[in-house]
Motif scaffolding. Structure first.
Motif, PDB file in Angstrom:
ATOM      1  N   ASP A 166       0.829  -1.205   0.000  1.00  0.00           N
ATOM      2  CA  ASP A 166       0.000   0.000   0.000  1.00  0.00           C
ATOM      3  C   ASP A 166       0.865   1.256   0.000  1.00  0.00           C
ATOM      4  OD1 ASP A 166      -2.318  -1.496   0.020  1.00  0.00           O
ATOM      5  OD2 ASP A 166      -2.491  -1.500   2.208  1.00  0.00           O
ATOM      6  N   GLN A 167       1.939   1.239   0.783  1.00  0.00           N
ATOM      7  CA  GLN A 167       2.852   2.379   0.825  1.00  0.00           C
ATOM      8  C   GLN A 167       3.537   2.583  -0.518  1.00  0.00           C
ATOM      9  OE1 GLN A 167       3.118   4.424   3.391  1.00  0.00           O
ATOM     10  NE2 GLN A 167       4.672   5.721   2.444  1.00  0.00           N
ATOM     11  N   MET A 168       3.911   1.483  -1.162  1.00  0.00           N
ATOM     12  CA  MET A 168       4.570   1.574  -2.464  1.00  0.00           C
ATOM     13  C   MET A 168       3.642   2.175  -3.513  1.00  0.00           C
ATOM     14  SD  MET A 168       5.819  -1.450  -5.006  1.00  0.00           S
ATOM     15  CE  MET A 168       4.130  -1.675  -5.569  1.00  0.00           C
ATOM     16  N   VAL A 169       2.384   1.715  -3.533  1.00  0.00           N
ATOM     17  CA  VAL A 169       1.416   2.181  -4.534  1.00  0.00           C
ATOM     18  C   VAL A 169       1.210   3.690  -4.422  1.00  0.00           C
ATOM     19  CG1 VAL A 169      -0.997   2.036  -5.270  1.00  0.00           C
ATOM     20  CG2 VAL A 169       0.267  -0.044  -4.703  1.00  0.00           C
ATOM     21  N   LYS A 170       1.229   4.221  -3.192  1.00  0.00           N
ATOM     22  CA  LYS A 170       1.059   5.664  -3.005  1.00  0.00           C
ATOM     23  C   LYS A 170       2.192   6.455  -3.649  1.00  0.00           C
ATOM     24  CE  LYS A 170      -1.400   5.221   1.409  1.00  0.00           C
ATOM     25  NZ  LYS A 170      -1.322   5.461   2.881  1.00  0.00           N
ATOM     26  N   GLN A 171       3.371   5.816  -3.799  1.00  0.00           N
ATOM     27  CA  GLN A 171       4.533   6.529  -4.338  1.00  0.00           C
ATOM     28  C   GLN A 171       4.703   6.363  -5.841  1.00  0.00           C
ATOM     29  OE1 GLN A 171       8.179   5.920  -2.091  1.00  0.00           O
ATOM     30  NE2 GLN A 171       7.028   5.426  -0.240  1.00  0.00           N
ATOM     31  N   ILE A 172       3.868   5.526  -6.469  1.00  0.00           N
ATOM     32  CA  ILE A 172       4.013   5.289  -7.907  1.00  0.00           C
ATOM     33  C   ILE A 172       3.585   6.528  -8.692  1.00  0.00           C
ATOM     34  CG2 ILE A 172       3.244   3.925  -9.879  1.00  0.00           C
ATOM     35  CD1 ILE A 172       2.855   1.565  -7.969  1.00  0.00           C
ATOM     36  N   GLU A 173       4.514   7.081  -9.442  1.00  0.00           N
ATOM     37  CA  GLU A 173       4.221   8.236 -10.294  1.00  0.00           C
ATOM     38  C   GLU A 173       3.978   7.807 -11.736  1.00  0.00           C
ATOM     39  OE1 GLU A 173       3.528  12.315 -10.695  1.00  0.00           O
ATOM     40  OE2 GLU A 173       3.930  11.124  -8.889  1.00  0.00           O
ATOM     41  N   ARG A 174       4.707   6.790 -12.152  1.00  0.00           N
ATOM     42  CA  ARG A 174       4.507   6.228 -13.490  1.00  0.00           C
ATOM     43  C   ARG A 174       5.029   4.801 -13.509  1.00  0.00           C
ATOM     44  NH1 ARG A 174       8.687   5.842 -17.224  1.00  0.00           N
ATOM     45  NH2 ARG A 174      10.721   6.591 -16.501  1.00  0.00           N
ATOM     46  N   PHE A 175       4.699   4.073 -14.534  1.00  0.00           N
ATOM     47  CA  PHE A 175       5.222   2.722 -14.701  1.00  0.00           C
ATOM     48  C   PHE A 175       5.556   2.478 -16.163  1.00  0.00           C
ATOM     49  CE2 PHE A 175       0.605   2.297 -15.160  1.00  0.00           C
ATOM     50  CZ  PHE A 175       0.512   1.613 -16.361  1.00  0.00           C
ATOM     51  N   GLU A 176       6.414   1.510 -16.383  1.00  0.00           N
ATOM     52  CA  GLU A 176       6.735   1.070 -17.739  1.00  0.00           C
ATOM     53  C   GLU A 176       6.779  -0.448 -17.735  1.00  0.00           C
ATOM     54  OE1 GLU A 176      10.794   1.870 -19.039  1.00  0.00           O
ATOM     55  OE2 GLU A 176      11.310   2.440 -16.978  1.00  0.00           O
ATOM     56  N   TYR A 177       6.779  -1.042 -18.901  1.00  0.00           N
ATOM     57  CA  TYR A 177       6.780  -2.500 -18.971  1.00  0.00           C
ATOM     58  C   TYR A 177       7.564  -2.974 -20.185  1.00  0.00           C
ATOM     59  CZ  TYR A 177       2.960  -1.584 -22.282  1.00  0.00           C
ATOM     60  OH  TYR A 177       2.219  -1.113 -23.329  1.00  0.00           O
ATOM     61  N   ILE A 178       8.024  -4.214 -20.087  1.00  0.00           N
ATOM     62  CA  ILE A 178       8.756  -4.865 -21.184  1.00  0.00           C
ATOM     63  C   ILE A 178       8.069  -6.195 -21.460  1.00  0.00           C
ATOM     64  CG2 ILE A 178      10.973  -5.783 -21.966  1.00  0.00           C
ATOM     65  CD1 ILE A 178      12.308  -3.924 -19.859  1.00  0.00           C
ATOM     66  N   VAL A 179       7.601  -6.398 -22.672  1.00  0.00           N
ATOM     67  CA  VAL A 179       6.927  -7.636 -23.043  1.00  0.00           C
ATOM     68  C   VAL A 179       7.971  -8.692 -23.399  1.00  0.00           C
ATOM     69  CG1 VAL A 179       5.335  -8.718 -24.676  1.00  0.00           C
ATOM     70  CG2 VAL A 179       4.897  -6.393 -23.856  1.00  0.00           C
ATOM     71  N   THR A 180       7.764  -9.915 -22.930  1.00  0.00           N
ATOM     72  CA  THR A 180       8.658 -11.029 -23.253  1.00  0.00           C
ATOM     73  C   THR A 180       7.871 -12.146 -23.931  1.00  0.00           C
ATOM     74  OG1 THR A 180       8.319 -12.022 -21.068  1.00  0.00           O
ATOM     75  CG2 THR A 180      10.170 -10.502 -21.306  1.00  0.00           C
ATOM     76  N   ASP A 181       8.595 -13.103 -24.494  1.00  0.00           N
ATOM     77  CA  ASP A 181       7.943 -14.206 -25.210  1.00  0.00           C
ATOM     78  C   ASP A 181       7.393 -15.267 -24.268  1.00  0.00           C
ATOM     79  OD1 ASP A 181       8.398 -13.126 -27.714  1.00  0.00           O
ATOM     80  OD2 ASP A 181      10.373 -14.055 -27.893  1.00  0.00           O
ATOM     81  N   SER A 182       7.937 -15.342 -23.040  1.00  0.00           N
ATOM     82  CA  SER A 182       7.496 -16.379 -22.113  1.00  0.00           C
ATOM     83  C   SER A 182       7.670 -15.900 -20.679  1.00  0.00           C
ATOM     84  CB  SER A 182       8.299 -17.666 -22.319  1.00  0.00           C
ATOM     85  OG  SER A 182       9.659 -17.459 -21.960  1.00  0.00           O
ATOM     86  N   GLU A 183       7.061 -16.621 -19.752  1.00  0.00           N
ATOM     87  CA  GLU A 183       7.206 -16.284 -18.339  1.00  0.00           C
ATOM     88  C   GLU A 183       8.634 -16.527 -17.870  1.00  0.00           C
ATOM     89  OE1 GLU A 183       5.052 -17.201 -14.028  1.00  0.00           O
ATOM     90  OE2 GLU A 183       4.606 -18.445 -15.769  1.00  0.00           O
ATOM     91  N   LEU A 184       9.309 -17.523 -18.448  1.00  0.00           N
ATOM     92  CA  LEU A 184      10.691 -17.799 -18.085  1.00  0.00           C
ATOM     93  C   LEU A 184      11.589 -16.618 -18.454  1.00  0.00           C
ATOM     94  CD1 LEU A 184      12.901 -19.683 -17.048  1.00  0.00           C
ATOM     95  CD2 LEU A 184      13.031 -20.685 -19.334  1.00  0.00           C
ATOM     96  N   GLU A 185      11.399 -16.048 -19.647  1.00  0.00           N
ATOM     97  CA  GLU A 185      12.170 -14.879 -20.038  1.00  0.00           C
ATOM     98  C   GLU A 185      11.885 -13.708 -19.101  1.00  0.00           C
ATOM     99  OE1 GLU A 185      11.783 -13.735 -24.087  1.00  0.00           O
ATOM    100  OE2 GLU A 185      12.359 -15.685 -24.881  1.00  0.00           O
TER     101      GLU A 185
END
Length: 449
Positions: free
Chosen positions: A55-74
């Motif tokens: 909950d404390q972390m979520v309050k501090q989130i200003e933005r997010f980014e993501y990287i798509v991979t081919d599999s969960e292992l990657e």
């Protein structure tokens, strides 16, 4: 401007890694997901019971980014690499980033040596370990060199034959002096092979051989030689006696136990590991995990496995845990790829393995209890002292303290230094040195300005 709700709609339903940033654009959390769309959106829903730290972390989130991979292992591999690189504030982190010693036998050389090594490299040498005690490794190397008269010098043989006189080890009967050129490669290799037998755990032939030599020397009235064989025999028996723990000879496995302190949001957890190699206990070690408040033990163990085994060249065939982890199959697949052979993660319910896990849990709990007492004493010396200074000076707070000193060389080359204490502890990363060029002569007050 980053619009969280708009960006959430763009998340793809694919595996990948997500990265959370705060208002200063610092990375505060890295995670992996089978479905980025569902996983990242879950942080921004009102969920009860997910823990105060999240909950404390979520309050501090200003933005997010993501990287798509081919599999969960990657995604798992990428997540592990990003956590090690950025060490985010809210990720459960392995405190102890240490390397463990190995015994290295340079079998690729014509006249091999037994050396101390901190990591394995592909250099045609044979490695034994890892061990948890550097002192034990050095003692074993000294014992082997003394027993079989092996060299410990850095000479390149046979190139350096006869270039220098033999060292004192020859006269102390601790080395057969292959540097003289009078010891053939075949004879020297026999000595090395016997040392390899001992390192492989085959003690019985060596004990029999030393016993016979001691008896022969005693019967021949060569008592000094008999005493030397007796001392060597005692050393080998001592090494062999330390390796008697296990019911399955030839098995390589690690036994993990865990204990967590949930008394405060900043509490740590401890993972205790028993290292069994070739069916023998070669050592044990405990590791501190940070940011564990409100986290399940299974999640902490999963993070430990990724961070610890992702950075060690020695992965056992079997890892024994006290509880199931959610991504067990994925972790097995990842560890198998690193090791180049099958790795199993198991949770025993009865028998000797279950007893070893309980022993590991007990040791982790004892370490945590002792550490809690140590922290209380330390808090009295650090935070308690800071509070006392704050009250004496009438300050509202004194979390950070800086101390300066000015020095010069015979009135020239003024320099300043700064040390920093935060919450009563030195923060060495903020220490600074200054070259002061604007002040001539020894004037500390002017230099401070």
């Amino acid at each position: 401007m980053f619009n969280v709700q708009e960006e959430l709609k763009k998340l793809p339903p694919k595996p990948g890694v997500y990265i959370m940033h705060d208002e200063r654009d610092a990375i505060i959390y890295v995670g992996k997901a089978v479905n980025l769309h569902n996983r990242v959106r879950s942080y921004f829903r009102k969920i009860v019971g997910r823990g105060p730290q999240i909950d404390q972390m979520v309050k501090q989130i200003e933005r997010f980014e993501y990287i798509v991979t081919d599999s969960e292992l990657e995604a798992l591999i990428l997540e592990n690499n990003l956590i090690k690189e950025h060490r985010p504030k809210y990720n459960t982190m392995l405190k102890d980033d240490k390397t463990y010693p190995y015994i290295k036998v340079t079998v690729g050389e014509p006249y091999p040596r037994i050396l101390f090594a901190r990591r394995q490299v592909k250099d045609k040498a044979r490695y034994f370990g890892p061990y948890t005690s550097s002192q034990a490794v050095r003692s074993t190397i000294e014992l082997l060199n003394r027993m079989y008269g092996l060299r410990d010098c850095a000479k390149v043989l046979p190139r350096d034959f006869g270039k220098e006189r033999p060292c004192l080890n020859l006269h102390m009967e601790r080395c057969c002096a292959p540097c003289t050129g009078e010891v053939s490669e075949a004879d020297y290799r026999k000595r090395v092979d016997m040392a390899l037998e001992l390192l492989s755990g085959h003690y019985d032939p060596i004990i029999r051989d030393l016993t016979e030599k001691m008896t022969e020397a005693s019967e021949a009235m060569e008592f000094e030689k008999a005493i030397r064989y007796r001392d060597l025999l005692a050393s080998v028996q001592q090494v062999a006696q330390k390796q008697k723990m296990s019911e399955n000879i030839g098995e390589n496995r690690d036994i993990l136990g865990i204990s967590v302190d949930n008394s405060s949001p900043d509490s740590d957890g401890v993972v205790q590991t028993f290292f069994l190699r070739d069916g023998k206990l070669i050592g044990r070690e405990h590791f501190y995990m940070t940011h564990v408040a409100g986290r399940k033990k299974s999640d902490i163990l999963s993070e430990f496995i990724k961070q610890f085994y992702g950075g060690t060249p020695s992965i056992p065939r079997e890892i024994i845990l006290p509880c199931e982890v959610d991504d067990r199959e994925l972790l097995e697949q990842w560890l198998t790829a690193i090791r180049g052979g099958k790795v199993s993660i198991k949770v025993p319910v009865k028998g000797q393995k279950e007893k070893l896990v309980e022993l590991a849990n007990t040791n982790a709990r004892l370490v945590l209890d002792k550490d809690r007492e140590r922290l209380k004493r330390e808090e009295g010396r650090t935070i308690g002292a800071v509070k006392e200074i704050r009250d004496l000076l009438g300050l509202p707070k004194a979390d950070r303290m800086e101390a300066y000193d000015i020095s010069n060389i015979s009135g020239f080359a003024n320099v300043g230094s700064m040390v920093v204490y935060e919450k009563g502890k030195p923060k060495r990363s903020d220490y600074r040195k200054f070259r002061i060029k604007s002040v001539a002569g020894p004037n500390d007050y002017a230099c401070m300005k």
